[in-house]
Design a protein around this motif. Structure first.
Motif, PDB file in Angstrom:
ATOM      1  N   ARG A   6       0.820  -1.215   0.000  1.00  0.00           N
ATOM      2  CA  ARG A   6       0.000   0.000   0.000  1.00  0.00           C
ATOM      3  C   ARG A   6       0.849   1.257   0.000  1.00  0.00           C
ATOM      4  NH1 ARG A   6      -4.668  -1.107   4.325  1.00  0.00           N
ATOM      5  NH2 ARG A   6      -3.607  -3.066   4.491  1.00  0.00           N
ATOM      6  N   ALA A   7       1.929   1.228   0.738  1.00  0.00           N
ATOM      7  CA  ALA A   7       2.828   2.383   0.810  1.00  0.00           C
ATOM      8  C   ALA A   7       3.528   2.554  -0.540  1.00  0.00           C
ATOM      9  CB  ALA A   7       3.851   2.182   1.920  1.00  0.00           C
ATOM     10  N   GLY A  52       4.198   7.239   0.804  1.00  0.00           N
ATOM     11  CA  GLY A  52       3.253   6.685   1.761  1.00  0.00           C
ATOM     12  C   GLY A  52       1.951   6.177   1.162  1.00  0.00           C
ATOM     13  N   SER A  53       1.329   6.955   0.280  1.00  0.00           N
ATOM     14  CA  SER A  53       0.035   6.543  -0.271  1.00  0.00           C
ATOM     15  C   SER A  53      -0.077   7.001  -1.717  1.00  0.00           C
ATOM     16  CB  SER A  53      -1.102   7.169   0.539  1.00  0.00           C
ATOM     17  OG  SER A  53      -1.105   8.576   0.350  1.00  0.00           O
ATOM     18  N   THR A  54      -1.094   6.496  -2.405  1.00  0.00           N
ATOM     19  CA  THR A  54      -1.299   6.907  -3.795  1.00  0.00           C
ATOM     20  C   THR A  54      -1.706   8.379  -3.880  1.00  0.00           C
ATOM     21  OG1 THR A  54      -3.570   6.077  -3.718  1.00  0.00           O
ATOM     22  CG2 THR A  54      -1.897   4.602  -4.622  1.00  0.00           C
ATOM     23  N   SER A  59       0.026  14.019  -5.432  1.00  0.00           N
ATOM     24  CA  SER A  59       0.407  15.370  -5.022  1.00  0.00           C
ATOM     25  C   SER A  59       1.869  15.653  -5.345  1.00  0.00           C
ATOM     26  CB  SER A  59       0.146  15.521  -3.518  1.00  0.00           C
ATOM     27  OG  SER A  59       0.567  16.769  -3.076  1.00  0.00           O
ATOM     28  N   ALA A  60       2.733  14.675  -5.090  1.00  0.00           N
ATOM     29  CA  ALA A  60       4.164  14.841  -5.381  1.00  0.00           C
ATOM     30  C   ALA A  60       4.396  14.990  -6.877  1.00  0.00           C
ATOM     31  CB  ALA A  60       4.954  13.650  -4.829  1.00  0.00           C
ATOM     32  N   LYS A  61       3.656  14.220  -7.678  1.00  0.00           N
ATOM     33  CA  LYS A  61       3.785  14.328  -9.138  1.00  0.00           C
ATOM     34  C   LYS A  61       3.404  15.732  -9.616  1.00  0.00           C
ATOM     35  CE  LYS A  61       3.045   9.745 -11.066  1.00  0.00           C
ATOM     36  NZ  LYS A  61       2.102   8.924 -11.838  1.00  0.00           N
ATOM     37  N   ASP A  62       2.343  16.289  -9.056  1.00  0.00           N
ATOM     38  CA  ASP A  62       1.927  17.637  -9.441  1.00  0.00           C
ATOM     39  C   ASP A  62       3.015  18.664  -9.134  1.00  0.00           C
ATOM     40  OD1 ASP A  62      -0.536  16.804 -10.401  1.00  0.00           O
ATOM     41  OD2 ASP A  62      -1.595  17.248  -8.531  1.00  0.00           O
ATOM     42  N   GLU A  78       5.910   5.061 -10.368  1.00  0.00           N
ATOM     43  CA  GLU A  78       5.410   4.723  -9.038  1.00  0.00           C
ATOM     44  C   GLU A  78       5.767   3.281  -8.703  1.00  0.00           C
ATOM     45  OE1 GLU A  78       1.195   5.464  -8.602  1.00  0.00           O
ATOM     46  OE2 GLU A  78       1.327   7.053 -10.103  1.00  0.00           O
ATOM     47  N   PHE A  79       6.177   3.076  -7.442  1.00  0.00           N
ATOM     48  CA  PHE A  79       6.485   1.735  -6.943  1.00  0.00           C
ATOM     49  C   PHE A  79       5.789   1.553  -5.613  1.00  0.00           C
ATOM     50  CE2 PHE A  79      10.308   2.905  -9.309  1.00  0.00           C
ATOM     51  CZ  PHE A  79      10.579   1.770 -10.045  1.00  0.00           C
ATOM     52  N   THR A  80       5.365   0.331  -5.336  1.00  0.00           N
ATOM     53  CA  THR A  80       4.933   0.037  -3.973  1.00  0.00           C
ATOM     54  C   THR A  80       6.185  -0.109  -3.125  1.00  0.00           C
ATOM     55  OG1 THR A  80       4.964  -2.355  -4.250  1.00  0.00           O
ATOM     56  CG2 THR A  80       2.889  -1.211  -4.798  1.00  0.00           C
TER      57      THR A  80
END
Length: 113
Positions: A6-7, A52-54, A59-62, A78-80
């Protein structure tokens, strides 16, 4: 579902022109923005951050999109946490100063936090 699945982590890989002083400043500004945002350098022009979460990844991508200079190429992957933990970082020879606790000929796996 286990927490490791999930993280989330976000990896940013970029290639930007640095032929002129202005382009070098833009690349440096982008790199420093990544570092201020909590990204750690994985390799040259490759940075990773635990999100931490999707929702945190989105938000980080933006923020990364807004900080990218007008020219260049960037990948965001993105990676888990489980997938990130299985990434192998290998180096041998004189590429980096060898760690005295690790045999130089043996591959080394690094895990970030």
């Amino acid at each position: 579902m286990p927490d490791a699945w999930r993280a989330m982590w976000l990896m940013v890989s970029y290639d930007m022109p640095v032929g002129s002083p202005k382009q070098r400043r833009e690349e440096a500004r982008f790199r420093k923005m990544l570092e201020r945002e909590g990204y750690v350098r994985v390799n040259f022009s490759v940075y990773g951050r635990f999100c931490g979460s999707t929702q945190a990844v989105a938000s980080a991508k933006d923020r990364v999109r807004r900080g990218m200079p007008a020219s260049g190429h960037m990948l965001m992957i993105e990676f888990t946490d489980g997938q990130w933990g299985r990434i192998e970082h290998l180096h041998r020879g004189n590429y980096r100063t060898p760690d005295p606790d690790v045999e130089q000929a043996r591959p080394v796996q690094l895990k970030m936090f």
